[in-house]
Design a protein around this motif. Structure first.
Motif, PDB file in Angstrom:
ATOM      1  N   HIS A  18     -17.137   0.920   6.055  1.00 45.78           N
ATOM      2  CA  HIS A  18     -15.903   0.172   6.283  1.00 45.78           C
ATOM      3  C   HIS A  18     -15.646   0.049   7.781  1.00 45.78           C
ATOM      4  O   HIS A  18     -16.275   0.731   8.593  1.00 45.78           O
ATOM      5  CB  HIS A  18     -14.719   0.866   5.595  1.00 45.78           C
ATOM      6  N   ASN A  19     -14.723  -0.834   8.125  1.00 42.86           N
ATOM      7  CA  ASN A  19     -14.288  -0.939   9.514  1.00 42.86           C
ATOM      8  C   ASN A  19     -12.770  -0.766   9.580  1.00 42.86           C
ATOM      9  O   ASN A  19     -12.106  -0.588   8.559  1.00 42.86           O
ATOM     10  CB  ASN A  19     -14.748  -2.265  10.139  1.00 42.86           C
ATOM     11  N   VAL A  20     -12.234  -0.815  10.778  1.00 41.37           N
ATOM     12  CA  VAL A  20     -10.813  -0.535  10.966  1.00 41.37           C
ATOM     13  C   VAL A  20      -9.946  -1.569  10.254  1.00 41.37           C
ATOM     14  O   VAL A  20      -8.899  -1.235   9.687  1.00 41.37           O
ATOM     15  CB  VAL A  20     -10.480  -0.472  12.475  1.00 41.37           C
ATOM     16  N   ASP A  21     -10.379  -2.827  10.239  1.00 34.88           N
ATOM     17  CA  ASP A  21      -9.610  -3.848   9.517  1.00 34.88           C
ATOM     18  C   ASP A  21      -9.497  -3.506   8.039  1.00 34.88           C
ATOM     19  O   ASP A  21      -8.460  -3.757   7.405  1.00 34.88           O
ATOM     20  CB  ASP A  21     -10.257  -5.228   9.689  1.00 34.88           C
ATOM     21  N   ASP A  22     -10.566  -2.956   7.462  1.00 28.82           N
ATOM     22  CA  ASP A  22     -10.525  -2.541   6.056  1.00 28.82           C
ATOM     23  C   ASP A  22      -9.456  -1.485   5.822  1.00 28.82           C
ATOM     24  O   ASP A  22      -8.811  -1.452   4.764  1.00 28.82           O
ATOM     25  CB  ASP A  22     -11.881  -1.981   5.615  1.00 28.82           C
ATOM     26  N   VAL A  23      -9.277  -0.593   6.798  1.00 30.44           N
ATOM     27  CA  VAL A  23      -8.264   0.459   6.672  1.00 30.44           C
ATOM     28  C   VAL A  23      -6.878  -0.156   6.551  1.00 30.44           C
ATOM     29  O   VAL A  23      -6.111   0.141   5.621  1.00 30.44           O
ATOM     30  CB  VAL A  23      -8.316   1.423   7.877  1.00 30.44           C
ATOM     31  N   TYR A  24      -6.554  -1.045   7.495  1.00 30.18           N
ATOM     32  CA  TYR A  24      -5.226  -1.661   7.484  1.00 30.18           C
ATOM     33  C   TYR A  24      -5.010  -2.482   6.210  1.00 30.18           C
ATOM     34  O   TYR A  24      -3.922  -2.452   5.619  1.00 30.18           O
ATOM     35  CB  TYR A  24      -5.052  -2.546   8.715  1.00 30.18           C
ATOM     36  N   ARG A  25      -6.045  -3.191   5.781  1.00 38.83           N
ATOM     37  CA  ARG A  25      -5.920  -4.023   4.576  1.00 38.83           C
ATOM     38  C   ARG A  25      -5.707  -3.142   3.347  1.00 38.83           C
ATOM     39  O   ARG A  25      -4.874  -3.462   2.480  1.00 38.83           O
ATOM     40  CB  ARG A  25      -7.175  -4.875   4.416  1.00 38.83           C
ATOM     41  N   SER A  26      -6.414  -2.026   3.267  1.00 40.14           N
ATOM     42  CA  SER A  26      -6.301  -1.147   2.106  1.00 40.14           C
ATOM     43  C   SER A  26      -4.918  -0.496   2.021  1.00 40.14           C
ATOM     44  O   SER A  26      -4.330  -0.394   0.938  1.00 40.14           O
ATOM     45  CB  SER A  26      -7.380  -0.056   2.168  1.00 40.14           C
ATOM     46  N   ILE A  27      -4.408  -0.042   3.164  1.00 44.31           N
ATOM     47  CA  ILE A  27      -3.070   0.553   3.183  1.00 44.31           C
ATOM     48  C   ILE A  27      -2.019  -0.494   2.806  1.00 44.31           C
ATOM     49  O   ILE A  27      -1.104  -0.230   2.009  1.00 44.31           O
ATOM     50  CB  ILE A  27      -2.752   1.142   4.578  1.00 44.31           C
ATOM     51  N   GLU A  28      -2.168  -1.704   3.337  1.00 40.79           N
ATOM     52  CA  GLU A  28      -1.218  -2.778   3.024  1.00 40.79           C
ATOM     53  C   GLU A  28      -1.260  -3.117   1.535  1.00 40.79           C
ATOM     54  O   GLU A  28      -0.212  -3.300   0.886  1.00 40.79           O
ATOM     55  CB  GLU A  28      -1.551  -4.015   3.861  1.00 40.79           C
ATOM     56  N   ASN A  29      -2.464  -3.207   0.968  1.00 44.00           N
ATOM     57  CA  ASN A  29      -2.602  -3.496  -0.458  1.00 44.00           C
ATOM     58  C   ASN A  29      -1.927  -2.415  -1.304  1.00 44.00           C
ATOM     59  O   ASN A  29      -1.207  -2.714  -2.262  1.00 44.00           O
ATOM     60  CB  ASN A  29      -4.083  -3.586  -0.846  1.00 44.00           C
ATOM     61  N   ALA A  30      -2.190  -1.155  -0.951  1.00 44.97           N
ATOM     62  CA  ALA A  30      -1.626  -0.055  -1.731  1.00 44.97           C
ATOM     63  C   ALA A  30      -0.101  -0.086  -1.693  1.00 44.97           C
ATOM     64  O   ALA A  30       0.573   0.092  -2.719  1.00 44.97           O
ATOM     65  CB  ALA A  30      -2.147   1.278  -1.206  1.00 44.97           C
ATOM     66  N   ARG A  31       0.456  -0.333  -0.533  1.00 44.39           N
ATOM     67  CA  ARG A  31       1.922  -0.389  -0.415  1.00 44.39           C
ATOM     68  C   ARG A  31       2.493  -1.571  -1.188  1.00 44.39           C
ATOM     69  O   ARG A  31       3.566  -1.477  -1.793  1.00 44.39           O
ATOM     70  CB  ARG A  31       2.314  -0.450   1.061  1.00 44.39           C
ATOM     71  N   SER A  32       1.778  -2.683  -1.193  1.00 47.86           N
ATOM     72  CA  SER A  32       2.290  -3.869  -1.883  1.00 47.86           C
ATOM     73  C   SER A  32       2.329  -3.667  -3.393  1.00 47.86           C
ATOM     74  O   SER A  32       3.161  -4.269  -4.087  1.00 47.86           O
ATOM     75  CB  SER A  32       1.434  -5.100  -1.541  1.00 47.86           C
ATOM     76  N   ILE A  33       1.454  -2.809  -3.912  1.00 45.34           N
ATOM     77  CA  ILE A  33       1.435  -2.506  -5.352  1.00 45.34           C
ATOM     78  C   ILE A  33       2.512  -1.484  -5.698  1.00 45.34           C
ATOM     79  O   ILE A  33       2.889  -1.336  -6.864  1.00 45.34           O
ATOM     80  CB  ILE A  33       0.037  -1.993  -5.765  1.00 45.34           C
ATOM     81  N   GLY A  34       3.010  -0.768  -4.683  1.00 43.82           N
ATOM     82  CA  GLY A  34       4.074   0.201  -4.928  1.00 43.82           C
ATOM     83  C   GLY A  34       3.709   1.640  -4.654  1.00 43.82           C
ATOM     84  O   GLY A  34       4.509   2.545  -4.912  1.00 43.82           O
ATOM     85  N   PHE A  35       2.504   1.898  -4.122  1.00 40.51           N
ATOM     86  CA  PHE A  35       2.120   3.269  -3.777  1.00 40.51           C
ATOM     87  C   PHE A  35       2.852   3.692  -2.504  1.00 40.51           C
ATOM     88  O   PHE A  35       2.835   2.974  -1.497  1.00 40.51           O
ATOM     89  CB  PHE A  35       0.615   3.370  -3.547  1.00 40.51           C
ATOM     90  N   THR A  36       3.481   4.845  -2.550  1.00 43.13           N
ATOM     91  CA  THR A  36       4.165   5.392  -1.373  1.00 43.13           C
ATOM     92  C   THR A  36       3.569   6.716  -0.919  1.00 43.13           C
ATOM     93  O   THR A  36       3.705   7.085   0.243  1.00 43.13           O
ATOM     94  CB  THR A  36       5.661   5.598  -1.656  1.00 43.13           C
ATOM     95  N   ASN A  37       2.934   7.438  -1.834  1.00 41.10           N
ATOM     96  CA  ASN A  37       2.355   8.740  -1.504  1.00 41.10           C
ATOM     97  C   ASN A  37       0.897   8.525  -1.090  1.00 41.10           C
ATOM     98  O   ASN A  37      -0.013   8.560  -1.917  1.00 41.10           O
ATOM     99  CB  ASN A  37       2.454   9.692  -2.699  1.00 41.10           C
ATOM    100  N   LEU A  38       0.703   8.268   0.197  1.00 36.12           N
ATOM    101  CA  LEU A  38      -0.614   7.924   0.736  1.00 36.12           C
ATOM    102  C   LEU A  38      -1.034   8.941   1.789  1.00 36.12           C
ATOM    103  O   LEU A  38      -0.206   9.454   2.539  1.00 36.12           O
ATOM    104  CB  LEU A  38      -0.588   6.531   1.365  1.00 36.12           C
ATOM    105  N   SER A  39      -2.330   9.217   1.825  1.00 42.20           N
ATOM    106  CA  SER A  39      -2.891  10.139   2.804  1.00 42.20           C
ATOM    107  C   SER A  39      -4.156   9.534   3.377  1.00 42.20           C
ATOM    108  O   SER A  39      -4.818   8.727   2.711  1.00 42.20           O
ATOM    109  CB  SER A  39      -3.215  11.484   2.129  1.00 42.20           C
ATOM    110  N   ILE A  40      -4.486   9.904   4.602  1.00 44.35           N
ATOM    111  CA  ILE A  40      -5.794   9.540   5.150  1.00 44.35           C
ATOM    112  C   ILE A  40      -6.462  10.779   5.729  1.00 44.35           C
ATOM    113  O   ILE A  40      -5.807  11.706   6.193  1.00 44.35           O
ATOM    114  CB  ILE A  40      -5.721   8.429   6.220  1.00 44.35           C
ATOM    115  N   ASP A  41      -7.801  10.770   5.649  1.00 44.80           N
ATOM    116  CA  ASP A  41      -8.627  11.782   6.299  1.00 44.80           C
ATOM    117  C   ASP A  41      -9.092  11.242   7.649  1.00 44.80           C
ATOM    118  O   ASP A  41      -9.507  10.086   7.751  1.00 44.80           O
ATOM    119  CB  ASP A  41      -9.877  12.091   5.472  1.00 44.80           C
TER     120      ASP A  41
END
Length: 383
Positions: free
Chosen positions: A139-162
């Motif tokens: 993956h690249n950094v753009d994928d990170v931002y897109r994935s977090i944005e997608n998760a939030r748009s679906i309603g996920f609030t409890n998110l973590s990153i390594d």
């Protein structure tokens, strides 16, 4: 030792799009793998398990890998429905799934949310594209931002990153930049891990050849201290050696491990611990499938001696910055007092400034000096 049925469930999905250069987990490149057969075998293991160890209400589920989010939406739906079919989940269950950025489109995230997942842990590792390529991430950094944005748009609030540190060619400056970009996402939980060179990895081969330019030990310590200070200043309290969270967002599942409490472990290569017994499952995908069709797919099962369980209690418990208490020790090992077993070791570590003691709580915890020297403390409890 605790003899009640586990209230925590770990499930292993061993498939990945590729193998990262540092990874020694039980994982296999997805292409050509019998994924549907594996999911059927996994459900069969669930069936065998609940017949033999009747579950209580499950408080935490953690789906790890591999990369569980390489499953297609139909496969994901099949898998999550099997979990709910065999295990009674608490209304307040913490249901975590590991994910790789770039493998979580909106359709898949919706299936995950509908299937009960309410926490996602993204394996970001770095916000430096060159460094991501250097360690074998796809993956690249753009994928990170897109994935977090997608998760939030679906309603996920409890998110973590390594995030990882002590990587080849990594500097304090590049790490600091990654931490800044991670904090800008304003997530409730962050996990920060130092690279360890494990056998049977590409990095081990390069290390043996002296072709892996790692930071020095002093630089590694500086990186860890940098991370600690940045995360604390951002309001994420350090509740475990490698984990930082807003209050209420600590990983409840991982705290099961750190408290030396029982948990179910399912899937190829998964570990489990219950009724004083530890097991490891068969690791290969097809051997696991074949075995699970007949019986519990165990590679090894062994009783944990009380002395080993007590050592484990101290080593994993002291990873938490709250530490361990004499009362919790006594509840796991009735009739045995903590100081009767480890008093000499504890006094020595307190004397060297690595542990501290709270008399009112009867609690032992790492000192500020002991946190970056945790491995030295943990090893002191091994007989």
């Amino acid at each position: 030792m605790i003899t009640t049925s586990p209230r925590a469930l770990y499930i292993h999905i061993p498939f990945c799009t590729n193998k990262c250069f540092y990874c020694d987990f039980n994982s296999f490149v997805l292409k050509g793998q019998p994924v549907e057969d594996y999911l059927e075998a996994l459900e069969q293991e669930m069936k065998w398990t609940v017949e033999q160890i009747k579950p209580q209400m499950i408080d935490t589920v953690f789906v790890g890998g591999g990369t569980p989010t390489v499953l297609t939406p139909p496969q994901m739906e099949l898998f999550l429905s099997a979990v709910k079919r065999h295990f009674p989940l608490s209304e307040q269950v913490e249901f975590t799934m590991e994910a790789n950025p770039g493998t979580t489109d909106l359709d898949k995230l919706q299936v995950m949310r509908d299937g009960g997942v309410n926490r996602i842990s993204f394996g970001v590792q770095s916000f430096d594209n060159k460094l991501l390529e250097r360690i074998g991430r796809i993956h690249n950094v753009d994928d990170v931002y897109r994935s977090i944005e997608n998760a939030r748009s679906i309603g996920f609030t409890n998110l973590s990153i390594d995030l990882m540190f002590n990587l080849p060619d990594q500097t304090l400056e590049t790490l600091d930049e990654s931490v800044s970009r991670a904090l800008a996402l304003e997530l409730p939980h962050y996990s920060l891990y130092g690279l360890k060179i494990e056998e049977n990895t590409l990095f081990h081969t390069l290390y043996q050849r002296d072709e892996l330019p790692l930071p020095s030990e002093d630089e590694e310590l500086e990186m860890y201290l940098l991370i600690m200070n940045r995360l604390k200043n951002a309001g994420r309290h350090q509740y475990e050696i490698s984990n930082f969270a807003l209050p209420g967002y600590e990983s409840r599942h991982n705290m099961t491990y750190w408290r030396n409490e029982p948990y179910y472990g399912m899937g190829a290569g998964a570990h489990g611990y219950h009724h004083g017994e530890r097991h490891i499952n068969i690791k290969g995908v097809q051997p696991y499938i074949d075995a699970a069709r007949q019986q519990l797919p165990r590679l090894e099962t062994r009783q944990v001696e009380p002395s080993e369980a007590m050592e484990d209690f101290m080593m994993v418990g002291l990873r938490m910055l709250d530490g361990v208490t004499a009362d919790r020790f006594h509840s796991q090992f009735p009739g045995i007092e903590l100081r009767d077993v480890f008093g000499e070791t504890i006094d020595r570590l307190i004397g060297s400034g690595l542990l501290q003691y709270s008399p009112t709580e009867k609690r032992y915890r790492l000192s500020e000096r002991g946190v970056p020297l945790g491995n030295e403390v943990f090893g002191a409890f091994l007989s």
